[in-house]
Design a protein around this motif. Structure first.
Motif, PDB file in Angstrom:
ATOM      1  N   LEU A  38      54.300  12.835  77.990  1.00  0.00           N
ATOM      2  CA  LEU A  38      54.678  12.582  76.587  1.00  0.00           C
ATOM      3  C   LEU A  38      55.073  13.873  75.877  1.00  0.00           C
ATOM      4  O   LEU A  38      56.052  13.899  75.123  1.00  0.00           O
ATOM      5  CB  LEU A  38      53.543  11.895  75.833  1.00  0.00           C
ATOM      6  N   GLN A  39      54.333  14.943  76.104  1.00  0.00           N
ATOM      7  CA  GLN A  39      54.664  16.224  75.481  1.00  0.00           C
ATOM      8  C   GLN A  39      55.991  16.755  76.003  1.00  0.00           C
ATOM      9  O   GLN A  39      56.792  17.306  75.252  1.00  0.00           O
ATOM     10  CB  GLN A  39      53.552  17.240  75.736  1.00  0.00           C
ATOM     11  N   LEU A  40      56.231  16.591  77.295  1.00  0.00           N
ATOM     12  CA  LEU A  40      57.486  17.062  77.878  1.00  0.00           C
ATOM     13  C   LEU A  40      58.677  16.243  77.392  1.00  0.00           C
ATOM     14  O   LEU A  40      59.785  16.765  77.240  1.00  0.00           O
ATOM     15  CB  LEU A  40      57.410  17.023  79.404  1.00  0.00           C
ATOM     16  N   ALA A  41      58.456  14.962  77.132  1.00  0.00           N
ATOM     17  CA  ALA A  41      59.537  14.074  76.696  1.00  0.00           C
ATOM     18  C   ALA A  41      59.902  14.276  75.229  1.00  0.00           C
ATOM     19  O   ALA A  41      61.021  13.946  74.818  1.00  0.00           O
ATOM     20  CB  ALA A  41      59.128  12.628  76.929  1.00  0.00           C
ATOM     21  N   GLU A  42      58.976  14.824  74.450  1.00  0.00           N
ATOM     22  CA  GLU A  42      59.142  14.917  73.003  1.00  0.00           C
ATOM     23  C   GLU A  42      60.476  15.523  72.544  1.00  0.00           C
ATOM     24  O   GLU A  42      61.135  14.967  71.667  1.00  0.00           O
ATOM     25  CB  GLU A  42      57.970  15.711  72.413  1.00  0.00           C
ATOM     26  N   PRO A  43      60.944  16.649  73.107  1.00  0.00           N
ATOM     27  CA  PRO A  43      62.182  17.243  72.584  1.00  0.00           C
ATOM     28  C   PRO A  43      63.465  16.503  72.994  1.00  0.00           C
ATOM     29  O   PRO A  43      64.538  16.831  72.518  1.00  0.00           O
ATOM     30  CB  PRO A  43      62.189  18.654  73.162  1.00  0.00           C
ATOM     31  N   PHE A  44      63.361  15.529  73.853  1.00  0.00           N
ATOM     32  CA  PHE A  44      64.544  14.854  74.379  1.00  0.00           C
ATOM     33  C   PHE A  44      64.722  13.475  73.758  1.00  0.00           C
ATOM     34  O   PHE A  44      63.749  12.791  73.462  1.00  0.00           O
ATOM     35  CB  PHE A  44      64.443  14.710  75.904  1.00  0.00           C
ATOM     36  N   GLN A  45      65.944  13.065  73.632  1.00  0.00           N
ATOM     37  CA  GLN A  45      66.238  11.697  73.208  1.00  0.00           C
ATOM     38  C   GLN A  45      66.479  10.898  74.483  1.00  0.00           C
ATOM     39  O   GLN A  45      67.609  10.563  74.833  1.00  0.00           O
ATOM     40  CB  GLN A  45      67.449  11.662  72.287  1.00  0.00           C
ATOM     41  N   MET A  46      65.386  10.644  75.175  1.00  0.00           N
ATOM     42  CA  MET A  46      65.455  10.013  76.482  1.00  0.00           C
ATOM     43  C   MET A  46      64.216   9.138  76.649  1.00  0.00           C
ATOM     44  O   MET A  46      63.156   9.441  76.107  1.00  0.00           O
ATOM     45  CB  MET A  46      65.476  11.123  77.550  1.00  0.00           C
TER      46      MET A  46
END
Length: 115
Positions: A38-46
């Motif tokens: 979840l933390q890794l996904a945060e900056p992406f619109q994916m």
């Protein structure tokens, strides 16, 4: 057909993983320490499945590993694969530096001949 050595396959997987800007950005996030999906996904619109696919590529290349802390599964950077890629690149860096040094010496000699 040429058979690849295990180290060649690992190097190919590393460079394939590094070829994608999203995966490089994920690795940069992990430089500062462990992070959850979840933390890794945060900056992406994916979507999370999209990020998970990137993480699987990074894990298969040996660039990250996932922990098993309760329901989280924090990811962490593994620098060994990056070190192997760096060693491979260093060979070519040395080669090109030597060639550029010879070119510089040649151009210096040409300049001396004009004066």
């Amino acid at each position: 057909m040429v058979k690849l050595l295990e180290s060649d396959e690992a190097l190919n997987a590393t460079f394939q993983a590094l070829a994608d800007p999203t995966r490089r950005q994920i690795l940069m996030q992990l430089v500062s320490g462990e992070a959850t999906v979840l933390q890794l996904a945060e900056p992406f619109q994916m979507s999370l499945p999209g990020i998970s696919k990137h993480l699987k590529v990074l894990e298969k290349a040996g660039l990250i590993e996932k922990g098993k802390a309760a329901q989280f599964r924090p990811c962490r950077l593994k620098v060994e694969a990056l070190q192997e890629a760096n060693q491979w690149l260093e060979q070519y860096k040395k080669l090109w530096e030597e060639r550029l040094d010879r070119l510089d010496a040649y151009l210096t000699e040409l300049q001396k001949g004009k004066n």
